[in-house]
Design a protein around this motif. Sequence first.
Motif, PDB file in Angstrom:
ATOM      1  N   TRP A 171     101.053   8.367  15.065  1.00  0.00           N
ATOM      2  CA  TRP A 171      99.954   8.745  15.944  1.00  0.00           C
ATOM      3  C   TRP A 171      99.664  10.241  15.947  1.00  0.00           C
ATOM      4  O   TRP A 171      98.504  10.644  16.050  1.00  0.00           O
ATOM      5  N   PRO A 172     100.655  11.116  15.863  1.00  0.00           N
ATOM      6  CA  PRO A 172     100.299  12.552  15.807  1.00  0.00           C
ATOM      7  C   PRO A 172      99.356  12.880  14.660  1.00  0.00           C
ATOM      8  O   PRO A 172      98.410  13.659  14.825  1.00  0.00           O
ATOM      9  N   ALA A 185      99.177   8.259  24.462  1.00  0.00           N
ATOM     10  CA  ALA A 185      98.387   8.746  23.331  1.00  0.00           C
ATOM     11  C   ALA A 185      96.898   8.740  23.645  1.00  0.00           C
ATOM     12  O   ALA A 185      96.162   9.639  23.243  1.00  0.00           O
ATOM     13  N   TRP A 206     104.802   5.962  17.378  1.00  0.00           N
ATOM     14  CA  TRP A 206     105.477   7.244  17.543  1.00  0.00           C
ATOM     15  C   TRP A 206     105.461   8.055  16.248  1.00  0.00           C
ATOM     16  O   TRP A 206     105.347   9.289  16.278  1.00  0.00           O
ATOM     17  N   TYR A 218     103.097  14.479  21.361  1.00  0.00           N
ATOM     18  CA  TYR A 218     104.510  14.124  21.487  1.00  0.00           C
ATOM     19  C   TYR A 218     104.994  14.292  22.932  1.00  0.00           C
ATOM     20  O   TYR A 218     105.723  13.435  23.459  1.00  0.00           O
ATOM     21  N   LEU A 258     103.600  11.406  24.998  1.00  0.00           N
ATOM     22  CA  LEU A 258     104.305  10.147  24.731  1.00  0.00           C
ATOM     23  C   LEU A 258     105.647  10.105  25.456  1.00  0.00           C
ATOM     24  O   LEU A 258     106.019   9.079  26.042  1.00  0.00           O
ATOM     25  N   ALA A 259     106.365  11.214  25.423  1.00  0.00           N
ATOM     26  CA  ALA A 259     107.676  11.256  26.056  1.00  0.00           C
ATOM     27  C   ALA A 259     107.561  11.081  27.565  1.00  0.00           C
ATOM     28  O   ALA A 259     108.296  10.294  28.178  1.00  0.00           O
ATOM     29  N   THR A 281     103.429   3.994  25.371  1.00  0.00           N
ATOM     30  CA  THR A 281     103.087   4.803  24.199  1.00  0.00           C
ATOM     31  C   THR A 281     101.586   4.869  24.001  1.00  0.00           C
ATOM     32  O   THR A 281     101.009   5.926  23.722  1.00  0.00           O
ATOM     33  N   VAL A 334      99.235  17.867  17.824  1.00  0.00           N
ATOM     34  CA  VAL A 334     100.465  17.142  17.501  1.00  0.00           C
ATOM     35  C   VAL A 334     101.504  17.316  18.594  1.00  0.00           C
ATOM     36  O   VAL A 334     102.097  16.339  19.082  1.00  0.00           O
ATOM     37  N   LEU A 335     101.753  18.550  19.005  1.00  0.00           N
ATOM     38  CA  LEU A 335     102.791  18.809  20.000  1.00  0.00           C
ATOM     39  C   LEU A 335     102.426  18.222  21.357  1.00  0.00           C
ATOM     40  O   LEU A 335     103.281  17.628  22.035  1.00  0.00           O
TER      41      LEU A 335
END
Length: 429
Positions: free
Chosen positions: A229-230, A287, A226, A251, A254-255, A283, A247-248
């Motif tokens: 990884w971005p 990703a 978490w 995230y 992942l969520a 996760t 990046v966004l």
Amino acid sequence: MAERAAARLQLAGLCFVLQLLTIILFSTFARYSPENAGFCSPQPNCSQRDPGPALGYPRFRDAHLQVLLGFGFLLAFLSRYGAGSVAVSVLIVAFTIQWAILAQGLFYFSQNGKIYVGAQSMVSADFCTAAILISTGAVLGRVNPIQLLLMTLLEVPLFACNEYILLTLLGVSDSGGSLTVHTFGAYFGLMVSRVLHQPCVDRRKEQQGAGQQPDVFAVVGTVCLWIFWPSFASATTAHDSAEPWAVLNLYFSLAASTMATVVLSPVLYKEGTLQMAQLQDATLAGAAVMGMAGEMLPTPFGALTAGFLASQISLLGSRFLTPILRSRLKTQDTCGVHNVHGLPGVLGAFLGTLLAALATADAYGDSSAERPLGGRGSPAGAQPASPASPGAVLRAKALRSPPEPRELEGKALREADEDGCDHGASSEE
């Protein structure tokens, strides 16, 4: 005892030979990249110069921590191996980075007969290392460190060749590695696992040995995934304008993938308690699906949807597809890399191809000309490297080692007997 001592000497000798070989090759071909050398990441539309050490170090640091901690702890999946698996993963990382610098350097960072090493080449080597660790997860527990090093020696050049064909010759944009890292690593490992098939090993019985120690490793690995990884997924984006999207979107994916796991796990499995390993898999799946599409998705809801679908595919594959692959294709996927890397990677490649085909100026605005929106042709199924020959090499009788005694199983990976059956494990159960 004599056989085990000989096996340890073989590992020491192989490490000595491989390190001596890399030292000679580095002294002959490798040089540090001068400023403004004009090298960039292995992307077809990359136009930026290789950043200096001060600028490129944060990306390399995050990518390296992601590989060493996030991917490395994935190999601590079984309590029978525990810390020994992490030790072997560190050994694999140490060799792969050196070997990948040379193999990838021939394609991307060479000039006038020299390979120039810089921040971008180190990041590219970390991507290669991630693929190697994914492949290792498919054969964990059925190969010894000697065989893993030899598999790495053979797989790294194939990875570099496969990456060059996809990213440069075919023009595919895959900054996060859905196709080149996750898909390649998973299916390479599965094919090697098929060649190394041992009928007497039952993956379910192996999983029953999971205890507190692997749960701790899973917690640490998931947190590292978490956090880092971005940066890992955006380390090779072609332009800085694409980095925030990567990046966004990651995230959000992942969520959504984590939420989907919490929703579906009680439905698919009888156990009512949510396992930490399932969150770790979620996760990874969330990703992996964003590797190619992360810098292309222009809206958050697309990333949420992709992450939710990736988690469902991973869970359904683990519940229904894995038993079929084990019984029909004789694959023994120890860490389940097919479900958390292979299937989400294929989904990510399909999503990236679809986004590239549907890209319009309205969706991407004025920066559409700078967006790395895929490449020529379809990347799906474009993995040319074959792991059959490496798998055949690893089956050589001379490379097998005797099983470690019970008290040493946590210190080094155990290897099955020559007849393919792990009699020690059977007696314990």
